[in-house]
Design a protein around this motif. Structure first.
Motif, PDB file in Angstrom:
ATOM      1  N   ASP A  53       7.913  19.145   1.705  1.00 54.84           N
ATOM      2  CA  ASP A  53       9.004  19.185   1.523  1.00 54.84           C
ATOM      3  C   ASP A  53       8.483  18.788  -0.601  1.00 54.84           C
ATOM      4  N   LEU A  54       8.799  19.295  -1.216  1.00 59.79           N
ATOM      5  CA  LEU A  54       9.153  18.652  -2.936  1.00 59.79           C
ATOM      6  C   LEU A  54       8.850  17.619  -3.057  1.00 59.79           C
ATOM      7  N   GLN A  55      10.293  16.965  -2.696  1.00 57.76           N
ATOM      8  CA  GLN A  55      11.364  15.674  -3.165  1.00 57.76           C
ATOM      9  C   GLN A  55      10.215  14.263  -2.200  1.00 57.76           C
ATOM     10  N   LYS A  56      10.013  14.890  -0.878  1.00 57.14           N
ATOM     11  CA  LYS A  56      10.447  14.121   0.056  1.00 57.14           C
ATOM     12  C   LYS A  56       8.458  13.644  -0.185  1.00 57.14           C
ATOM     13  N   ARG A  57       7.612  14.847  -0.552  1.00 59.31           N
ATOM     14  CA  ARG A  57       5.965  14.110  -0.770  1.00 59.31           C
ATOM     15  C   ARG A  57       6.092  13.698  -2.620  1.00 59.31           C
ATOM     16  N   ALA A  58       7.271  13.992  -3.090  1.00 64.49           N
ATOM     17  CA  ALA A  58       7.654  12.922  -4.696  1.00 64.49           C
ATOM     18  C   ALA A  58       8.030  11.596  -4.451  1.00 64.49           C
ATOM     19  N   ARG A  59       7.546  11.292  -3.495  1.00 70.14           N
ATOM     20  CA  ARG A  59       8.772   9.973  -3.089  1.00 70.14           C
ATOM     21  C   ARG A  59       7.042   9.197  -1.835  1.00 70.14           C
ATOM     22  N   VAL A  60       5.983  10.128  -1.133  1.00 62.02           N
ATOM     23  CA  VAL A  60       5.413   9.328  -1.525  1.00 62.02           C
ATOM     24  C   VAL A  60       4.595   8.845  -1.885  1.00 62.02           C
ATOM     25  N   GLU A  62       4.857   8.835  -5.415  1.00 60.66           N
ATOM     26  CA  GLU A  62       5.553   7.738  -6.373  1.00 60.66           C
ATOM     27  C   GLU A  62       4.791   6.710  -5.730  1.00 60.66           C
ATOM     28  N   TYR A  63       5.022   6.176  -4.162  1.00 61.43           N
ATOM     29  CA  TYR A  63       4.198   5.058  -3.738  1.00 61.43           C
ATOM     30  C   TYR A  63       3.018   4.562  -4.264  1.00 61.43           C
ATOM     31  N   GLN A  67       1.234   1.204  -5.813  1.00 57.83           N
ATOM     32  CA  GLN A  67       0.649   0.570  -4.718  1.00 57.83           C
ATOM     33  C   GLN A  67      -0.438  -0.090  -5.097  1.00 57.83           C
ATOM     34  N   HIS A  68      -1.822   0.429  -6.120  1.00 51.64           N
ATOM     35  CA  HIS A  68      -2.430  -0.031  -6.132  1.00 51.64           C
ATOM     36  C   HIS A  68      -2.836  -1.531  -6.387  1.00 51.64           C
ATOM     37  N   VAL A  69      -1.099  -1.454  -8.226  1.00 48.72           N
ATOM     38  CA  VAL A  69      -2.090  -2.945  -8.371  1.00 48.72           C
ATOM     39  C   VAL A  69      -0.813  -4.103  -7.972  1.00 48.72           C
ATOM     40  N   ASN A  70       0.165  -3.151  -7.121  1.00 46.95           N
ATOM     41  CA  ASN A  70       1.453  -4.318  -6.697  1.00 46.95           C
ATOM     42  C   ASN A  70       1.352  -4.590  -5.686  1.00 46.95           C
ATOM     43  N   ILE A  71       1.693  -3.998  -4.282  1.00 45.80           N
ATOM     44  CA  ILE A  71       1.833  -4.714  -2.824  1.00 45.80           C
ATOM     45  C   ILE A  71      -0.366  -4.684  -2.664  1.00 45.80           C
ATOM     46  N   ARG A  72      -1.392  -4.072  -2.491  1.00 47.66           N
ATOM     47  CA  ARG A  72      -2.614  -3.366  -2.707  1.00 47.66           C
ATOM     48  C   ARG A  72      -2.926  -4.924  -3.507  1.00 47.66           C
ATOM     49  N   GLY A  73      -3.051  -4.825  -4.538  1.00 43.17           N
ATOM     50  CA  GLY A  73      -3.453  -5.943  -5.719  1.00 43.17           C
ATOM     51  C   GLY A  73      -2.765  -7.337  -5.534  1.00 43.17           C
ATOM     52  N   LYS A  74      -2.156  -7.511  -5.367  1.00 39.75           N
ATOM     53  CA  LYS A  74      -1.658  -8.856  -4.652  1.00 39.75           C
ATOM     54  C   LYS A  74      -1.521  -9.241  -3.733  1.00 39.75           C
ATOM     55  N   GLY A  75      -1.442  -8.474  -2.361  1.00 34.09           N
ATOM     56  CA  GLY A  75      -1.687  -8.710  -1.136  1.00 34.09           C
ATOM     57  C   GLY A  75      -3.194  -9.071  -1.016  1.00 34.09           C
ATOM     58  N   SER A  76      -4.730  -8.018  -1.795  1.00 36.58           N
ATOM     59  CA  SER A  76      -5.959  -9.094  -1.406  1.00 36.58           C
ATOM     60  C   SER A  76      -6.239  -9.702  -1.772  1.00 36.58           C
ATOM     61  N   LYS A  77      -5.668 -10.223  -3.660  1.00 32.60           N
ATOM     62  CA  LYS A  77      -5.280 -11.565  -4.678  1.00 32.60           C
ATOM     63  C   LYS A  77      -5.374 -12.569  -3.428  1.00 32.60           C
ATOM     64  N   LYS A 115      13.260  -1.652  -4.408  1.00 31.61           N
ATOM     65  CA  LYS A 115      12.865   0.538  -4.374  1.00 31.61           C
ATOM     66  C   LYS A 115      12.315   0.982  -3.236  1.00 31.61           C
ATOM     67  N   PHE A 116      11.556   0.860  -2.467  1.00 29.67           N
ATOM     68  CA  PHE A 116      11.245   1.970  -2.138  1.00 29.67           C
ATOM     69  C   PHE A 116      11.797   2.193  -0.361  1.00 29.67           C
TER      70      PHE A 116
END
Length: 205
Positions: A53-60, A62-63, A67-77, A115-116
């Motif tokens: 599904d186009l919009q569900k895939r877009a949600r995936v 989007e996250y 996530q690279h510089v947010n959840i991943r970046g801050k969590g690994s820091k 947001k997510f």
């Protein structure tokens, strides 16, 4: 932590000499998200992991882009600061440094919920997807460092429970066994070149 990714043999798989990396016959691929998407497409995994599904895939997507510089970046820091920095310096971690990286993580956790996740069972809607898998893997880094970010966040804790149940609790625990024992890590268990890499990275912050 053995440093095998620094060998010439590994360079043939990933010239960047970083993990993870994939070899599929003569085809090689780097970057965890690219590898996940490749495997999902190649093995035609159940649709909910990476929805057609186009919009569900877009949600995936989007996250996964966020996530690279947010959840991943801050969590690994937080993980590197709390677990590795004291090993590298031989000194207790200054409280103000821990407070700083914890607050950075708390900011993106609030964004993640608002947001997510919102009021949905999973990031893309009613079913688990690769986005949930990637998110929880990264959030287990701070947990492994001794920061239980789920304790005072009931919405996040319920989401974690749903993801664990969808994956299978036994498999989930096995997959995160190493990170959850990270607080017992000692310097002699880390390859010297990795220690130098992390020392340079952390001490310049």
């Amino acid at each position: 932590s053995s440093g095998q990714h620094r060998t010439e043999e590994f360079r043939k798989v990933n010239v960047l000499m970083k993990v993870p990396a994939l070899r599929d016959g003569s085809f090689t691929l780097a970057e965890s998200i690219a590898i996940l998407l490749y495997l999902a497409r190649k093995f035609k995994t159940p649709d909910h992991w990476y929805p057609s599904d186009l919009q569900k895939r877009a949600r995936v997507d989007e996250y996964l882009s966020w996530q690279h510089v947010n959840i991943r970046g801050k969590g690994s820091k937080l993980f590197l600061t709390k677990v590795l920095l004291p090993l590298l310096t031989g000194q207790p971690l200054p409280p103000e440094k821990l407070e700083g990286v914890t607050e950075e993580l708390n900011v993106v956790l609030k964004q993640f919920e608002e947001k997510f996740l919102q009021d949905k069972p999973f990031i893309a809607g009613s079913e688990i997807s690769l986005a949930d898998l990637v998110a929880l893997v990264e959030l287990m880094q701070p947990v492994g460092a001794g920061y239980d970010l789920f304790e005072e966040r009931p919405k996040l804790a319920e989401w974690r429970r749903r993801v664990e149940e969808a994956v299978g609790k036994q498999l989930f625990q096995k997959a995160h066994e190493g990170i959850l024992n990270a607080k017992n890590l000692t310097a002699d268990k880390i390859a010297p070149e990795l220690l130098e890499h992390f020392k340079h990275q952390l001490l310049k912050q």
